[in-house]
Design an enzyme around this catalytic site. Sequence first.
Site, PDB file in Angstrom:
ATOM      1  N   ASP A  54       0.837  -1.199   0.000  1.00 46.49           N
ATOM      2  CA  ASP A  54       0.000   0.000   0.000  1.00 46.49           C
ATOM      3  C   ASP A  54       0.876   1.256   0.000  1.00 46.49           C
ATOM      4  O   ASP A  54       2.104   1.186   0.154  1.00 46.49           O
ATOM      5  CB  ASP A  54      -0.969  -0.008   1.189  1.00 46.49           C
ATOM      6  CG  ASP A  54      -0.311  -0.438   2.497  1.00 46.49           C
ATOM      7  OD1 ASP A  54       0.736   0.144   2.832  1.00 46.49           O
ATOM      8  OD2 ASP A  54      -0.831  -1.351   3.157  1.00 46.49           O
ATOM      9  N   ASP A 224       2.586   3.981 -20.543  1.00 48.54           N
ATOM     10  CA  ASP A 224       2.375   2.577 -20.884  1.00 48.54           C
ATOM     11  C   ASP A 224       2.035   2.430 -22.370  1.00 48.54           C
ATOM     12  O   ASP A 224       1.171   3.146 -22.890  1.00 48.54           O
ATOM     13  CB  ASP A 224       1.219   2.045 -20.015  1.00 48.54           C
ATOM     14  CG  ASP A 224       1.021   0.556 -20.149  1.00 48.54           C
ATOM     15  OD1 ASP A 224       1.942  -0.197 -19.802  1.00 48.54           O
ATOM     16  OD2 ASP A 224      -0.069   0.138 -20.592  1.00 48.54           O
ATOM     17  N   GLU A 278       7.053   3.612 -22.809  1.00 52.22           N
ATOM     18  CA  GLU A 278       7.272   2.181 -23.016  1.00 52.22           C
ATOM     19  C   GLU A 278       7.092   1.935 -24.509  1.00 52.22           C
ATOM     20  O   GLU A 278       5.966   1.966 -25.015  1.00 52.22           O
ATOM     21  CB  GLU A 278       6.264   1.358 -22.216  1.00 52.22           C
ATOM     22  CG  GLU A 278       6.489  -0.140 -22.384  1.00 52.22           C
ATOM     23  CD  GLU A 278       5.351  -0.983 -21.837  1.00 52.22           C
ATOM     24  OE1 GLU A 278       5.620  -2.146 -21.507  1.00 52.22           O
ATOM     25  OE2 GLU A 278       4.218  -0.499 -21.746  1.00 52.22           O
TER      26      GLU A 278
END
Length: 579
Positions: A54, A224, A278
């Site tokens: 977390d 991403d 990416e």
Amino acid sequence: MAAVALSLAPFYGSAYAATPQAPIPPGAAWWKEAVVYQVYPRSFNDTNGDGIGDLNGITAKLDYLKTLGVDVIWLSPHFDSPNADNGYDIRDYRKVMAEFGSMDDFDRMLAEMKKRGMRLIIDLVVNHSSDEHQWFVESRKSKDNPYRDYYIWRDGKDGGAPNNYPSFFGGSAWEKDEATGQYYLHYFARKQPDLNWENPKVRNEVYDTMRFWLDKGVSGFRMDVIPFISKQNGLSDLPADKLAHPEFVYANGPRVHEYLQEMNREVLSRYDTMTVGEAFGVTFEQAPLFTDARRKELNMIFHFDIVRLDRDGWRKKDWMLPQLKAAYAQIDRTGGTHGWNTSFLSNHDNPRAVSHFGDDSPEWRAVSAKALATMMLTQRGTPFLYQGDELGMTNYPFRGIEDYNDVEVKGQWHDFVESGKVPAEEYLSHLRQTSRDNARTPMQWSAAPNGGFTSGKPWLAVNPNYTRINAASQVEDAGSVYHHYRRLMEVRRQTPALIHGEFRDLDPANPKVFAYTRTLDDKRYLVLINFTRETVVYGLPEGLKIAATVLDNGAAQQPVQPGAASVSLQPWQATIYEL
């Protein structure tokens, strides 16, 4: 964990001691000087005992990362998500995943990073959303819904999908939706529908989301699969020769650079940001189109030619050192005068670095992990460490398919094994070496149960070697992998040639030794790395002579005398010399 303050002096040669803190060269950006540490929050540190890492767990370990020498933390997706793909399927871009905590926890974590002089970059996942995102919930209701055009919907063809596009996670990249009888496109899982970037409303939603996080104080984004945002005109079938590697088509849509330049103009240029894409499917030749600063797109991209050097999909292949060196040389050329590169050996999508490129046997694991660290932190590019790299964490001893969590594995198991195309043991033998789950096992903090990661049942099994390989023992041990990383970062920070200097491979065909120089103005450094278990007597090429030793990984048996023209390299020795 209490940070251990150690004097740097005993670990460096005279060249280090004589090097003053250098000013940053004119025009250099902070992200070139930085070292980035990737946190995969699910596996980093759990503070509430639910077995899942977390945000408060990250905050609790910031002193550990600061002592290591980290400048920037890259946080893998922390957004609200149903977790079909471990957070890369986002349900709400402005909400924190409940398992990770709250927005208050995020704000506190960011404030504590800033207090320590550290920056944060977050994941921007905007090729696709979750199918549970409100946009898609609306989009699938009817063909005339105002959100229909936020995604890519098509009629079927000849009783099947609109085209033959494959999904990276197995099966077709198209899913039929019974509500309207049309198909939607998903390059990844069926719960990850691709967004329609042709729609300016979608682009504006993305830019608004970016501003929301930048205004909060994050310093940029890891983007991403960002080259996939532009789809091919007409969405024609892929020719047979493209089906095995569709990424080279998906990454080459006609408007990708137009979109990135618009993103830069509308958002990035207005903040002091760091961006890294990416770039799966982007070739070396195409890379400068993304990273040449004059084009105003991204700062840098991840080239996968090194981490995928020995990969053909899920299959593992043998690799030779000259191949690795050729990839490094090619990446360096790609950066050119106006671009910049990344340097990394692992991440959440690849196996552990020491198991992949080093030697993870008990005898050689630590020294080979240090050798790889030396290589990664002395390239011309921003280094990206993945959590646990600094401890030399290894691949997990997977046995059967039931040990894996990854959605990609489950899809491939269906496509290859259950279909009868590949025997189960053949698939599993490759998967043990290539699986992403190797990197996703929980961080090994101590020899306490579950490696000190959680007081509950971890979401993914902890590697059983945590009693031998853990942060607590390495922080206390001046000769550990952790402290070698720390010393390397300090040397890099104080040696401009190791950041900005020209890179030159001196001996590209040598099958055992990686020998290269980094040169800036009148400063020249030599890095020698022995990639074998044997002692190698290495004569320096081109009449070079060593002036001083800067930093060794602990393998050298005796110091090299000034003026030496050859070195007896011990197994897995990695040393930085001044010439």
